[in-house]
Design an enzyme around this catalytic site. Structure first.
Site, mmCIF file in Angstrom:
data_model
loop_
_atom_site.group_PDB
_atom_site.id
_atom_site.type_symbol
_atom_site.label_atom_id
_atom_site.label_comp_id
_atom_site.label_asym_id
_atom_site.label_seq_id
_atom_site.Cartn_x
_atom_site.Cartn_y
_atom_site.Cartn_z
ATOM 1 N N HIS A 134 0.890 -1.005 -0.160
ATOM 2 C CA HIS A 134 0.033 0.041 0.242
ATOM 3 C C HIS A 134 0.901 1.342 0.066
ATOM 4 O O HIS A 134 2.155 1.146 0.351
ATOM 5 C CB HIS A 134 -0.728 0.075 1.304
ATOM 6 C CG HIS A 134 -1.937 1.064 1.186
ATOM 7 N ND1 HIS A 134 -1.619 2.128 1.786
ATOM 8 C CD2 HIS A 134 -3.350 0.876 1.401
ATOM 9 C CE1 HIS A 134 -2.744 3.130 1.767
ATOM 10 N NE2 HIS A 134 -3.789 2.190 1.514
ATOM 11 N N ASP A 211 3.131 -3.760 7.980
ATOM 12 C CA ASP A 211 1.758 -3.198 7.765
ATOM 13 C C ASP A 211 0.772 -4.151 8.097
ATOM 14 O O ASP A 211 0.741 -5.062 7.271
ATOM 15 C CB ASP A 211 1.959 -2.766 6.402
ATOM 16 C CG ASP A 211 0.663 -2.149 6.044
ATOM 17 O OD1 ASP A 211 -0.442 -2.217 6.777
ATOM 18 O OD2 ASP A 211 0.363 -1.371 4.738
ATOM 19 N N GLN A 214 -4.374 -5.086 7.185
ATOM 20 C CA GLN A 214 -5.483 -5.935 6.433
ATOM 21 C C GLN A 214 -5.165 -7.269 7.081
ATOM 22 O O GLN A 214 -6.180 -7.867 7.576
ATOM 23 C CB GLN A 214 -4.946 -6.263 5.128
ATOM 24 C CG GLN A 214 -5.182 -5.320 4.076
ATOM 25 C CD GLN A 214 -6.645 -4.885 3.950
ATOM 26 O OE1 GLN A 214 -7.685 -5.299 4.088
ATOM 27 N NE2 GLN A 214 -6.735 -3.474 3.537
ATOM 28 N N LYS A 237 -10.316 -0.943 10.377
ATOM 29 C CA LYS A 237 -10.414 -2.097 9.584
ATOM 30 C C LYS A 237 -11.023 -3.333 10.345
ATOM 31 O O LYS A 237 -11.146 -4.356 10.012
ATOM 32 C CB LYS A 237 -9.089 -2.376 8.807
ATOM 33 C CG LYS A 237 -8.554 -1.210 8.140
ATOM 34 C CD LYS A 237 -8.229 -1.446 6.707
ATOM 35 C CE LYS A 237 -7.443 -0.382 6.394
ATOM 36 N NZ LYS A 237 -7.807 0.071 4.870
ATOM 37 N N CYS A 375 -5.193 2.439 -3.711
ATOM 38 C CA CYS A 375 -3.863 2.973 -2.836
ATOM 39 C C CYS A 375 -2.600 1.996 -3.138
ATOM 40 O O CYS A 375 -1.834 2.123 -2.126
ATOM 41 C CB CYS A 375 -4.082 3.274 -1.594
ATOM 42 S SG CYS A 375 -5.481 4.360 -1.388
HETATM 43 N N1 PMP Z 1 -1.937 -0.623 4.594
HETATM 44 C C1 PMP Z 1 -2.639 -1.519 3.855
HETATM 45 C C2 PMP Z 1 -2.495 -2.827 3.289
HETATM 46 C C3 PMP Z 1 -3.990 -0.923 3.773
HETATM 47 O O1 PMP Z 1 -5.166 -1.706 3.149
HETATM 48 C C4 PMP Z 1 -4.499 0.471 3.982
HETATM 49 C C5 PMP Z 1 -5.832 1.042 4.123
HETATM 50 N N2 PMP Z 1 -6.517 0.848 2.807
HETATM 51 C C6 PMP Z 1 -3.571 1.248 4.694
HETATM 52 C C7 PMP Z 1 -2.390 0.711 4.609
HETATM 53 C C8 PMP Z 1 -3.748 2.518 5.308
HETATM 54 O O2 PMP Z 1 -4.544 2.280 6.330
HETATM 55 P P1 PMP Z 1 -5.262 3.914 7.046
HETATM 56 O O3 PMP Z 1 -5.589 4.510 5.902
HETATM 57 O O4 PMP Z 1 -6.150 3.419 8.008
HETATM 58 O O5 PMP Z 1 -4.151 4.296 7.701
#
Ligand code: PMP
Length: 420
Positions: A134, A211, A214, A237, A375
């Protein structure tokens, strides 16, 4: 995915279908149809215990934490700090002080990068990432490497988007300082064997930054058992509120790290020209934190632990496998990650129809899913596409919603016929 692990999931007791009733939003309508929320990898719906815990805070003891001498403020501080202990137990560490509250995964990863990364990465050093991260776990490292004249190294992935330990080993050098990867990726839904990856990283004297945005939803982290250095996740999440997240840091590393954001409550003594800072985690928690959200996160963790990960995994696996079967059976649908059903994320395209056009067909059917690059433009480049559709499943979804997804996909496949 390890077959023994999948077998264990399939044989565990099923979740009570009444779980769905815990989530008020499962009862709403969209375009006159029951709302089928299949965008759970973006954010999840919230169960009543989370809503009630936050409501109770605002109605009954909505006071500042660490900033009031009265009984009610003390109650708020106690509730807040007890969530730190809940999170620590949840993550498998005996150290609550290893739990830093953040605004979410993005904030946590940026904190590691701007504090630890700035400290240890110098010219000629290397930071390893994967091409399926991401942006929150890619751009900070890319920019750090640019600032420091260091090298950003991309570790090769297998066909399912998984980083295998041998592949990581092949890119590690004596200049590797940091390896940043996902627990589970957000487009391919690839689940990493973090314990094995951490062993490779540590053999080379580097640290692993995970990270967990997920991953935390589908597999309970065990930061000490897996020997993880940093693990970041978001409340929203995991059936919790937006605006709050956690960064776990190995205590010995947090100790060494300078603060990045300065302000109230993170200082020890502020002299005219010098300031000393508090110990972790408070050093990294400047300003007024999202108290209600932290309390909501605590309720979300209690909620998922009460349900049990095994039941949640079984539910999500069953829904995703049903969707994989249904979508793979459609002539004009291409599923990119049919092997990764465990993670509840399904990325696909309908031949000849742009995902954004297709998503309007799903919307008319009352179905929420996501279309775009999610993203992760690096993943799109890796897949060789501009965008995908992504359906993602959670514990409150049911088979009828999966079937509606499949029916709507047939309709979306006819989209070109409708247009021309
Ligand atoms: N890493 C991953 C793998 C994600 O799926 C997401 C959210 N789409 C994020 C980071 C970012 O999370 P947040 O927007 O809650 O900071």
């Amino acid at each position: 995915m390890n077959p023994d692990f999948l077998y264990a999931i399939r044989t565990c007791p099923a979740l009570d279908p009444a779980v769905r009733d815990d989530f008020p939003m499962t009862g709403i309508q969209s375009h006159g149809k029951p709302f089928a929320y299949l965008n759970n990898a973006a954010t999840t719906l919230k169960p009543l215990p989370v809503l009630e815990a936050m409501d109770r805070y605002y109605r009954e003891y909505g006071s500042p934490i660490h900033r009031g001498a009265d009984r009610i403020a003390h109650k708020a501080t106690t509730a807040f700090e007890s969530v730190r202990r809940t999170v620590a137990r949840f993550l498998g560490t005996p150290h609550p002080e290893a739990v830093v509250f953040t605004g979410g995964t993005t904030a946590g990863l940026n904190l590691v990068c701007l504090s630890y990364g700035e400290l240890v990465v110098g010219a000629g050093d290397e930071v390893v990432v994967t091409p399926n991260e991401h942006h929150a776990n890619y751009v900070p490292w890319q920019q750090l490497c640019r600032r420091k004249n260091a090298k950003l190294v991309l570790a090769p992935l297998d066909a399912n988007g998984c980083l295998q330990p041998e592949a990581l080993e092949s890119v590690m050098t004596e200049r590797t300082r940091i390896v940043a990867c996902s627990h589970i990726t957000n487009v391919m839904g690839a689940a990493m064997d973090l314990r094995a990856l951490a062993a490779v990283v540590h053999r080379h004297g580097a640290v692993i930054v995970v990270d967990g945005a997920q991953g935390v939803v589908h597999e309970r982290p065990d930061v000490v058992g897996w020997d993880i250095d940093f693990y970041a996740f978001s409340g929203h999440k995991l059936y919790g509120p937006t605006g709050v997240g956690v960064l776990y840091g190995r205590p010995a590393l947090l100790e060494k790290m300078p603060p990045v954001v300065m302000g109230g409550e993170m200082i020890d003594i502020v002299d005219v020209y010098e300031t000393s800072f508090r110990e972790p985690p408070w050093r990294f928690e400047a300003g007024t934190l999202p108290v209600a959200e932290v309390i909501g996160l605590g309720a979300a963790i209690d909620y998922v632990l009460e349900l049990g990960y095994c039941g949640m995994q079984k539910k999500v696996l069953g829904l995703t496998e049903r969707a994989v079967r249904g979508l793979s059976g459609l002539e004009n649908v291409h599923v990119y990650n049919p092997e990764n059903a465990f993670s509840g994320v399904l990325s696909f395209n309908i031949r000849g129809v742009h995902p954004h056009d297709a998503s309007s067909v799903y919307d008319r059917e009352g179905i929420a899913l996501r279309a775009g690059h999610h993203c992760s433009q690096p993943t799109m480049r890796w897949l060789g596409v501009g965008a995908t559709l992504r359906a993602s499943f959670a514990i409150y979804n049911d088979d009828s919603e999966v079937d509606r997804l499949i029916e709507a996909s047939k309709k979306a496949g006819d989209f070109l016929d409708v247009l021309f």
